[in-house]
Design a protein around this motif. Structure first.
Motif, short mmCIF file in Angstrom:
data_model
loop_
_atom_site.label_atom_id
_atom_site.label_comp_id
_atom_site.label_asym_id
_atom_site.label_seq_id
_atom_site.Cartn_x
_atom_site.Cartn_y
_atom_site.Cartn_z
N LYS A 266 0.57 -1.39 0.30
CA LYS A 266 -0.19 -0.32 -0.10
C LYS A 266 0.74 1.10 -0.43
N SER A 267 1.81 1.21 0.50
CA SER A 267 2.90 2.27 -0.08
C SER A 267 3.12 2.76 -0.78
N LYS A 268 2.84 1.70 -2.05
CA LYS A 268 3.81 2.21 -2.95
C LYS A 268 2.19 1.88 -4.31
N GLY A 269 1.37 2.64 -3.15
CA GLY A 269 0.17 2.91 -3.79
C GLY A 269 -0.27 1.81 -4.15
N MET A 270 -0.42 0.65 -3.78
CA MET A 270 -1.77 -0.76 -4.56
C MET A 270 -3.02 -0.26 -3.86
N THR A 271 -4.34 -0.46 -4.27
CA THR A 271 -4.89 -0.25 -3.89
C THR A 271 -6.03 -2.23 -2.82
N LEU A 272 -6.60 -1.83 -2.12
CA LEU A 272 -7.01 -3.55 -1.75
C LEU A 272 -7.74 -4.31 -2.70
N ASP A 273 -8.54 -3.26 -4.03
CA ASP A 273 -8.84 -4.45 -4.62
C ASP A 273 -8.04 -4.15 -6.20
N GLN A 274 -6.75 -3.77 -6.37
CA GLN A 274 -6.10 -4.48 -7.07
C GLN A 274 -5.01 -5.61 -6.39
N ALA A 275 -4.82 -5.94 -4.57
CA ALA A 275 -4.90 -6.89 -4.82
C ALA A 275 -5.31 -7.99 -4.65
N LYS A 276 -6.35 -7.58 -4.37
CA LYS A 276 -7.17 -8.56 -4.53
C LYS A 276 -8.19 -9.26 -6.14
N GLU A 277 -7.35 -8.82 -7.46
CA GLU A 277 -7.01 -9.17 -8.19
C GLU A 277 -5.76 -9.71 -8.64
N LEU A 278 -4.55 -8.98 -7.94
CA LEU A 278 -3.45 -10.10 -7.77
C LEU A 278 -3.28 -11.33 -7.45
N VAL A 279 -3.81 -11.73 -6.19
CA VAL A 279 -3.73 -12.35 -5.47
C VAL A 279 -4.37 -13.91 -6.64
N LYS A 280 -4.92 -13.48 -7.73
CA LYS A 280 -5.71 -15.13 -8.48
C LYS A 280 -4.18 -14.97 -9.61
N ASP A 281 -3.51 -13.87 -9.26
CA ASP A 281 -1.99 -14.84 -10.53
C ASP A 281 -1.58 -15.67 -9.50
N LYS A 282 -1.26 -16.62 -10.71
CA LYS A 282 -0.48 -17.91 -9.91
C LYS A 282 0.86 -17.82 -9.41
N THR A 283 1.63 -16.55 -9.82
CA THR A 283 3.05 -16.28 -9.44
C THR A 283 2.69 -15.81 -8.07
N TYR A 284 2.28 -14.35 -8.19
CA TYR A 284 1.46 -14.29 -6.91
C TYR A 284 1.57 -14.57 -5.93
N PHE A 285 0.40 -16.17 -5.93
CA PHE A 285 -0.47 -16.70 -5.19
C PHE A 285 0.29 -17.66 -4.21
N GLY A 286 1.41 -18.86 -5.29
CA GLY A 286 2.15 -19.49 -5.08
C GLY A 286 3.81 -18.63 -4.30
N THR A 287 3.74 -17.14 -4.23
CA THR A 287 4.80 -16.52 -3.53
C THR A 287 4.09 -16.36 -2.07
N LEU A 288 2.81 -16.08 -1.46
CA LEU A 288 1.78 -15.58 -1.03
C LEU A 288 2.13 -16.80 0.00
N LEU A 289 2.33 -18.11 -0.56
CA LEU A 289 2.70 -19.38 0.02
C LEU A 289 3.51 -19.59 0.56
N VAL A 290 4.63 -19.34 -0.06
CA VAL A 290 5.74 -19.18 0.16
C VAL A 290 5.98 -18.11 1.78
N HIS A 291 5.17 -16.90 1.53
CA HIS A 291 5.44 -15.69 2.64
C HIS A 291 4.80 -15.81 3.87
N SER A 292 4.10 -16.33 3.58
CA SER A 292 3.52 -16.53 5.06
C SER A 292 3.48 -17.92 5.25
N GLY A 293 4.80 -18.49 5.29
CA GLY A 293 5.24 -20.30 6.06
C GLY A 293 3.84 -21.33 5.22
N LYS A 294 3.10 -21.19 4.42
CA LYS A 294 2.11 -22.63 4.10
C LYS A 294 3.20 -23.34 3.32
N ALA A 295 4.18 -22.65 2.62
CA ALA A 295 5.11 -23.73 1.79
C ALA A 295 6.03 -22.60 1.87
#
Length: 500
Positions: A266-295
């Motif tokens: 958000k400090s870089k200007g991302m909105t929540l709606d943009q984030a909701k759309e971006l997590v559907k991207d497979k690479t972002y979703f996979g990275t978030l699995l690693v970032h969150s410790g689920k992978a």
């Protein structure tokens, strides 16, 4: 006393006499010894059975060999990695259980040269060779072994065995590609990690998953539509049912991940709606699995660019403390050694600071995979022999590396031949303590590195594993869009070991 690898002559009578003398001697000197033959004929099995009884060797006949000859030829032709891995596994298990292992080589292997293959197996086992040869072939055998073993120790024997000479042999220290991959698998199994593969729609990914799950080296998360993935796997006759499958479009994790991404960006200007759309991207979703410790790690890039793999990782996982940039390393497997080449994937024109950082993380990567890193900052000049802007850049990188990472065993500027070949090093950089012994090569720019690794891979028929992305807090690794199934398998196992 080290274990031994006996290469037998083709004369059956002499071979049996020599084998019996060795067994008699070592069974008297070791209460707990074993016989091992990587490949046996059916006739050999009955002979080994007699030897076990004759010399009171406490060993089941099934543990004396890995393959019967026809099965060995078939497996070697189908997948040499599996062939060598089974031999390494059997031998290492015997080493753990027995005080001394006498490995007895085979004299026939289809239409292939059995002598050369025996030497190759001995180098993978790092077991010193004693070769049973008649006088007529001694000079030729000696010349051949000198070349194949890089001047390493071995003993030629006949019926009059000099056991004192054999006792002076020491284990080899070859790091072959097969040994390297075997050790990777062993490490991965010991502390199993979860790796996410975002490209569940790629046939190569599914085939790699089948291999990885059968060998039980990692746990897997595959991204995509579960029904579609399973249908494709069924068509390919693959079993991937033990993998977890998640669809980024409708996962229960989408809301959690959207909030996580929004807070991070958000400090870089991302909105929540943009984030909701971006997590559907497979690479972002996979990275978030690693970032969150689920992978524990992610491997991506079979159908996407390196930038698409790295961007989410830099935004979320970020680089390690003290590391200025991400870089890419390839492990290059030659006949009997492993080398590390960097940066072959990320930085087109690195600064001196980035070169120094690349040297540091490359050394840490090499060390984590069992290599003792000796690092060269490469150039067209060795030492003070040349001048120019690029040479000055490498000299500055060396200065930074020595100041910032004093524990590194590093030198430069260095030409590749000076770094690799001891004789050239003695001529060009006699004052260097590591020239001629380098196993971690830091190229001055992406052009040189990419050309260098591909030239070695293609002309020397070298195994290239990577690129491994270095410098991130958690492992995220990139695949080439032209990757093979074996490349994916290797990169997933590498990533799992990195996560440890």
């Amino acid at each position: 006393m080290e274990n031994l690898y006996l290469i037998r002559s083709k004369s059956d009578d002499q071979s049996i006499i020599v084998s019996l003398k060795l067994l008699e001697y070592y069974s008297q000197n070791y209460k707990n010894m074993a016989i091992y033959c990587p490949v046996v004929s059916k006739h050999d099995i009955s002979i080994f059975q007699e030897w076990l009884k004759q010399f009171n060797i406490n060993q089941n006949i099934e543990n004396t060999y890995s393959f019967v000859d026809k099965d060995a030829i078939e497996e070697f032709s189908k997948d040499s990695n599996v062939f060598f891995n089974i031999i390494l596994k059997t031998y290492e298990e015997l080493k753990e259980k027995y005080e001394f292992v006498l490995t007895i080589g085979f004299s026939k292997f289809g239409v292939l040269d059995a002598f050369g293959l025996n030497v190759k197996i001995a180098k993978n086992l790092n077991t010193p060779i004693i070769a049973d040869v008649c006088n007529e072939y001694k000079a030729m055998t000696q010349k051949h072994l000198d070349k194949l073993l890089n001047g390493k120790n071995y003993v030629l024997i006949d019926e009059n065995i000099d056991f004192d000479k054999i006792a002076q042999l020491k284990s080899y220290d070859f790091v072959t590609p097969y040994r390297f991959k075997y050790e990777m698998i062993k490490k991965s199994i010991k502390d199993k990690k979860t790796v996410v593969l975002p490209e569940g729609n790629d046939e190569r990914i599914l085939k790699a998953c089948d291999i990885l799950l059968k060998t039980e080296v990692v746990d897997l998360i595959i991204l995509g539509d579960e029904k579609e993935i399973k249908q494709n796997a069924e068509k390919l006759m693959l079993d991937i049912n033990s993998a977890k499958m998640i669809n980024p479009y409708n996962s229960d994790l989408c809301e959690e991940f959207a909030n996580m991404l929004y807070e991070a960006r958000k400090s870089k200007g991302m909105t929540l709606d943009q984030a909701k759309e971006l997590v559907k991207d497979k690479t972002y979703f996979g990275t978030l699995l690693v970032h969150s410790g689920k992978a524990d790690a992610m491997v991506s890039g079979a159908s996407t660019t390196t930038a698409e793999t790295i961007r989410p990782a830099l935004q979320l996982i970020k680089t390690q403390e003290g590391v200025s940039s991400v870089s890419g390393l390839f492990f290059m497997g030659l006949e009997d050694k492993m080398l590390a080449f960097a940066d072959c994937a990320v930085n087109p024109n690195p600064t001196a600071e980035q070169l120094a950082s690349s040297a540091y993380v490359s050394a840490m990567t090499a060390k984590s995979f069992g290599l003792d890193p000796k690092i060269a900052l490469l150039s067209y000049s060795s030492g003070d022999s040349g001048k120019g802007e690029s040479v000055d850049l490498v000299k500055e990188a060396l200065k930074i590396a020595k100041e910032k990472y004093p524990e590194l065993n590093i030198d430069g500027p260095m030409q590749f031949d000076c770094a690799y070949d001891p004789k050239t090093a003695a001529s060009k950089m006699p004052e260097s303590k590591i020239a001629g012994q380098i196993n971690v090569f830091i190229f001055p720019d992406l052009d040189a590195a990419n050309i260098g690794y591909k030239a070695v891979q293609r002309t020397a028929d070298a195994l290239a594993i990577g690129p491994i992305l270095q410098g991130l807090k958690k492992p995220v690794n990139d695949l080439s869009r032209g990757c093979l199934v074996d490349d994916i398998v290797d990169t997933v196992i590498l990533s799992a070991v990195q996560a440890q």
